[in-house]
Design an enzyme around this catalytic site. Structure first.
Site, PDB file in Angstrom:
ATOM      1  N   ASP A 142       6.194   0.483   6.733  1.00 19.80           N
ATOM      2  CA  ASP A 142       4.740   0.402   6.565  1.00 19.80           C
ATOM      3  C   ASP A 142       4.255   1.517   5.662  1.00 19.80           C
ATOM      4  O   ASP A 142       3.891   2.572   6.142  1.00 19.80           O
ATOM      5  CB  ASP A 142       4.067   0.457   7.933  1.00 19.80           C
ATOM      6  CG  ASP A 142       2.582   0.144   7.854  1.00 19.80           C
ATOM      7  OD1 ASP A 142       2.117  -0.331   6.812  1.00 19.80           O
ATOM      8  OD2 ASP A 142       1.884   0.389   8.861  1.00 19.80           O
TER       9      ASP A 142
ATOM     10  N   GLU B   8      -4.866   1.698   2.699  1.00 21.70           N
ATOM     11  CA  GLU B   8      -4.917   0.523   3.573  1.00 21.70           C
ATOM     12  C   GLU B   8      -5.096   0.932   5.021  1.00 21.70           C
ATOM     13  O   GLU B   8      -5.776   0.275   5.787  1.00 21.70           O
ATOM     14  CB  GLU B   8      -3.623  -0.307   3.422  1.00 21.70           C
ATOM     15  CG  GLU B   8      -3.641  -1.669   4.119  1.00 21.70           C
ATOM     16  CD  GLU B   8      -3.168  -1.629   5.575  1.00 21.70           C
ATOM     17  OE1 GLU B   8      -3.325  -2.642   6.265  1.00 21.70           O
ATOM     18  OE2 GLU B   8      -2.647  -0.594   6.042  1.00 21.70           O
ATOM     19  N   GLU B   9      -4.458   2.049   5.404  1.00 25.71           N
ATOM     20  CA  GLU B   9      -4.363   2.390   6.829  1.00 25.71           C
ATOM     21  C   GLU B   9      -5.692   2.747   7.469  1.00 25.71           C
ATOM     22  O   GLU B   9      -5.935   2.422   8.625  1.00 25.71           O
ATOM     23  CB  GLU B   9      -3.376   3.551   7.030  1.00 25.71           C
ATOM     24  CG  GLU B   9      -1.913   3.207   6.755  1.00 25.71           C
ATOM     25  CD  GLU B   9      -1.365   2.134   7.685  1.00 25.71           C
ATOM     26  OE1 GLU B   9      -2.108   1.612   8.538  1.00 25.71           O
ATOM     27  OE2 GLU B   9      -0.183   1.800   7.535  1.00 25.71           O
TER      28      GLU B   9
ATOM     29  N   HIS C 286       3.546   2.538  12.558  1.00 25.54           N
ATOM     30  CA  HIS C 286       2.630   3.657  12.819  1.00 25.54           C
ATOM     31  C   HIS C 286       3.228   4.756  13.690  1.00 25.54           C
ATOM     32  O   HIS C 286       2.483   5.541  14.284  1.00 25.54           O
ATOM     33  CB  HIS C 286       1.319   3.188  13.480  1.00 25.54           C
ATOM     34  CG  HIS C 286       0.487   2.308  12.603  1.00 25.54           C
ATOM     35  ND1 HIS C 286      -0.751   1.844  12.990  1.00 25.54           N
ATOM     36  CD2 HIS C 286       0.708   1.785  11.370  1.00 25.54           C
ATOM     37  CE1 HIS C 286      -1.249   1.075  12.022  1.00 25.54           C
ATOM     38  NE2 HIS C 286      -0.379   1.019  11.036  1.00 25.54           N
TER      39      HIS C 286
ATOM     40  N   HIS D  10       0.818  -1.223   0.000  1.00 27.48           N
ATOM     41  CA  HIS D  10       0.000   0.000   0.000  1.00 27.48           C
ATOM     42  C   HIS D  10       0.843   1.260   0.000  1.00 27.48           C
ATOM     43  O   HIS D  10       1.853   1.373   0.688  1.00 27.48           O
ATOM     44  CB  HIS D  10      -1.038   0.008   1.122  1.00 27.48           C
ATOM     45  CG  HIS D  10      -0.498   0.005   2.513  1.00 27.48           C
ATOM     46  ND1 HIS D  10      -0.143   1.157   3.153  1.00 27.48           N
ATOM     47  CD2 HIS D  10      -0.276  -1.000   3.398  1.00 27.48           C
ATOM     48  CE1 HIS D  10       0.263   0.859   4.386  1.00 27.48           C
ATOM     49  NE2 HIS D  10       0.202  -0.440   4.554  1.00 27.48           N
TER      50      HIS D  10
ATOM     51  N   ASP E 253       3.200  -6.485   3.209  1.00 31.06           N
ATOM     52  CA  ASP E 253       2.847  -5.409   4.137  1.00 31.06           C
ATOM     53  C   ASP E 253       3.168  -5.807   5.570  1.00 31.06           C
ATOM     54  O   ASP E 253       2.420  -5.539   6.504  1.00 31.06           O
ATOM     55  CB  ASP E 253       1.353  -5.040   3.986  1.00 31.06           C
ATOM     56  CG  ASP E 253       0.958  -3.865   4.877  1.00 31.06           C
ATOM     57  OD1 ASP E 253       1.852  -3.088   5.276  1.00 31.06           O
ATOM     58  OD2 ASP E 253      -0.242  -3.727   5.189  1.00 31.06           O
TER      59      ASP E 253
END
Lengths: 458, 458
Positions: free
Chosen positions: B292, B326-327, B425, B280, B354
């Site tokens: 990520d 995606e997040e 994140h 992503h 991912d």
């Protein structure tokens, strides 16, 4: 009929017992991982060793502090015995910070450079000479004396990036560092610079040991960072008359007294049979020696703590050995084996962690019979849930190597070593590059294998 | 006799053919790794994406730049087709930097805190309230409305460190972030703070998405760094009247237009059957989104480059998909599957990266028949030399998930994820945490599996 029933009964019994043993083994292994990942001490010990003790090259004040550090910590562990083994070690000192410059005729470009361990100094004012770049000894010899006399030889063969096993790539490039100066001196060169043995392109020069051959002039040898080596090579292509200047003031002092540090948990059934678990306490002087080999030291100490803390009493004697002087002499390893022989000790297994503190992948076995290897490979079912898939023949480790002639089976702990040669022997081998979980999983992996081996031979 | 001879001859022939195929497969796989490790582009692409494009949350300017970046790069790859798919995405913005303080009655201790993605703002002057610490929803509900009304609920259940699979630990702790605010609001709480979902103790708060349930008051939700959570818990033990203050000004704007980016290599034999490889393109706003999922993006692009560059023409069509969102919504994944259905496309496999750009360990397969799984597991002999041992059932990935009802077999690339939740994140998910070799080996692993799958069904 009776006979057959008995046979079947005993078969079933043996199957259930074997399944019980496996259950028990898997429970113990689970406990090792739970304890190491929840309450492990290796990470904080490593922080202490790398940041409070710091660099600890053989013969240095740091090495002395490290011995005391290891002894004190192991003594606080409540093991059956903690003792030192005396050993005389080489005492090489780097002296003032080295200087290196590319002189391309127009400008003087400063580059990161460090003396190789064991090298002699340059004259006080340094040396300046034209540079001959080669990739191999064969290429060098083909040039002959005429082209090499009075020059600085530049060995620029990189570690092969396509090798999945980075140690293999390191091994294949290592001749340049170990013997480059000898080969160059035979042809009349006045100095040697090598491309750092590193898997990455960066600005950290990587040191490491070299040894002078007898009867060959002693010329100074140093390592350039990989980026600097690439730059020098490019500069030479543009201007073959490019010169190089370097200055280093390293020297070898008389051998110094030092020690291996040993802690022992006595075996409950076969105390006379010994299993060694160790790493090396010394490091190069440039760095904190985190992955090389602080991680091996704290993992070995954690193995002892895990057994003790979980109340698992080994049948054979387990010895934690913090070896001295792996980096430039292996005097500690040699001394340990010498004393073992002298004392008629029987070392059945020796496990070394000296490949970095990364996620565990398996073990390499050296000197194991086909039967023993197959037996240990059969433990894969127990070990695979922890990512330990690779149980193959392979090297044990430098420190435990001298035990081989005594019939010990040598085992090298194999972590994932893709990152290792980014840090190895360079100033960026620091505590912050070690991941706590990866480190702790390694210690638990080592404890698990030791537990299985301890229960293997009754 | 004739028959048996024929049988044996055909057996031998079939064995040799099969051995030839294996040889050929192993040669191709070796080529993928050689090329990726020697001339791979993924690392420089990642540097560009993470540092020049930077954070790229759905709806942001960064996400727009990222779409353009991906399209331009893929267009320069010489593939059969590059196109965008339109998709409307959520547009949440963080606003001014958040503030968080522990008020223990004596002092005001500033702590690192970030709003959860999707959360509402606090009132402009922030909120201050007493804190109720809980570990589970069960514990929270047992407290009841009386104890929770007007309070800030502090969810402080850590990720279980003993889980070897860190995604399992993440999954088990995730309810706090996803639904903590809803559960707390039901009991009259005015705000929620959670312990960051991280495997390490540090000062980086980790964001992530939360979704408000319908019919429940919308209360603000934020994450504390793990160190801050530990401190708050300790402070509450010493003084149960400790208050907490936080202020955040995030808001959800109207949906914004965005895109999936798709590149295609047409299959030579079955162009109508598609194999997707993707990751992503969006990331959280706090970080560069390196692991990520910048790594998944550049690895997917590298898979296409490897096929093209090595002249390997796939039998089936290979589609590289850079999914958007995606997040916080998975709108890109949903849209991709919607369009696939609408266009009557047949997606036989979809592979997603991912899980970070770490050393490859294997693949998880979802929706594979027992026969297919066994077949892919039989490739272990080809893949194990590259450290790929783990081929098991497992999740495919969020973006490719919506293809499952269409009968696609979903595959998740499995790197070694011990370090992943140190960065996930959070603002420390930066380019420098990615190791070049590990990243490149992942791309080659993915290309290898795609090659084997492409040759599986003729």
């Amino acid at each position: 009929m009776k006979k057959q029933t008995t046979f079947i009964t005993s078969l079933i019994l043996s199957l259930s017992l074997s399944s019980f043993a496996q259950d028990n083994d898997s429970t113990v292994i689970r406990k090792f991982f739970n304890e190491s990942l929840s309450n492990g001490k290796s990470y904080e010990w490593l922080r202490d060793l790398t940041t409070n003790v710091g660099p600890r090259l053989s013969g240095s004040e740091g090495a002395k502090k490290a011995v005391q550090w290891g002894k004190t910590l192991l003594e606080s562990g409540g093991y059956d015995r903690v003792f030192l083994q005396d050993v005389m070690v080489p005492h090489w000192v780097r002296g003032a910070k080295e200087e290196g410059y590319i002189l391309d005729g127009k400008q003087k470009i400063k580059v990161p450079l460090v003396a190789l361990g064991g090298s002699v100094a340059t004259p006080k004012k340094g040396i300046t000479a034209e540079v001959i770049e080669v990739k191999t000894f064969q290429e060098l010899r083909a040039l002959g004396k005429e082209k090499c006399e009075g020059k600085i030889i530049f060995f620029n063969r990189p570690m092969d990036p396509t090798k999945i096993n980075t140690f293999e790539a390191y091994g294949q490039a290592g001749d340049q560092r170990r013997s480059g100066a000898n080969e160059a001196a035979k042809l009349g060169a006045i100095g040697v610079i090598i491309r750092s043995l590193s898997s990455t392109e960066n600005d950290f020069p990587h040191t490491g040991s070299m040894v002078y051959a007898t009867g060959v002039p002693l010329i100074p040898a140093a390592a350039l960072s990989t980026n600097a080596a690439t730059l020098l090579s490019k500069t030479l292509k543009e201007n073959p008359n490019t010169k190089f200047y370097f200055k280093q003031s390293c020297e070898t002092l008389p051998d110094a007294p030092s020690h291996n540090v040993v802690a022992e948990i006595k075996g409950s059934e076969h105390p006379e049979e010994i299993i060694v678990v160790g790493g090396h306490l010394d490091s190069w002087d440039l760095a904190q020696g985190a992955h090389d080999d602080g991680t091996g030291i704290v993992q070995s100490m954690e193995v002892a703590r895990l057994f003790k803390n979980l109340g698992i009493k080994p049948k054979h004697t387990i010895r934690i050995v913090l070896f001295m002087n792996e980096e430039n002499g292996n005097r500690g390893g040699v001394k340990y084996a010498e004393l073992a022989k002298q004392n008629n000790e029987k070392h059945i297994f020796a496990l070394e962690s000296d490949n970095g503190g990364f996620t565990p992948r398996g073990f390499g076995m050296q000197g194991a019979s086909a039967e023993l290897l197959a037996k240990v490979q059969s433990y894969r079912t127990l070990l695979a849930p922890y990512g330990l898939h690779e149980i193959e023949r392979g090297g044990g480790g430098v420190d435990i190597g001298p035990l081989a002639p005594q019939g010990s089976v040598l085992i090298g702990f194999k972590p994932d070593a893709q990152r290792y040669f980014e840090y190895h022997h360079a100033s960026n081998d620091t505590f912050d590059t070690v991941n706590q979980r990866e480190l702790e999983m390694g210690a638990a992996s080592m404890a698990s294998l030791i537990y299985l081996l301890d229960n293997l031979t009754n």
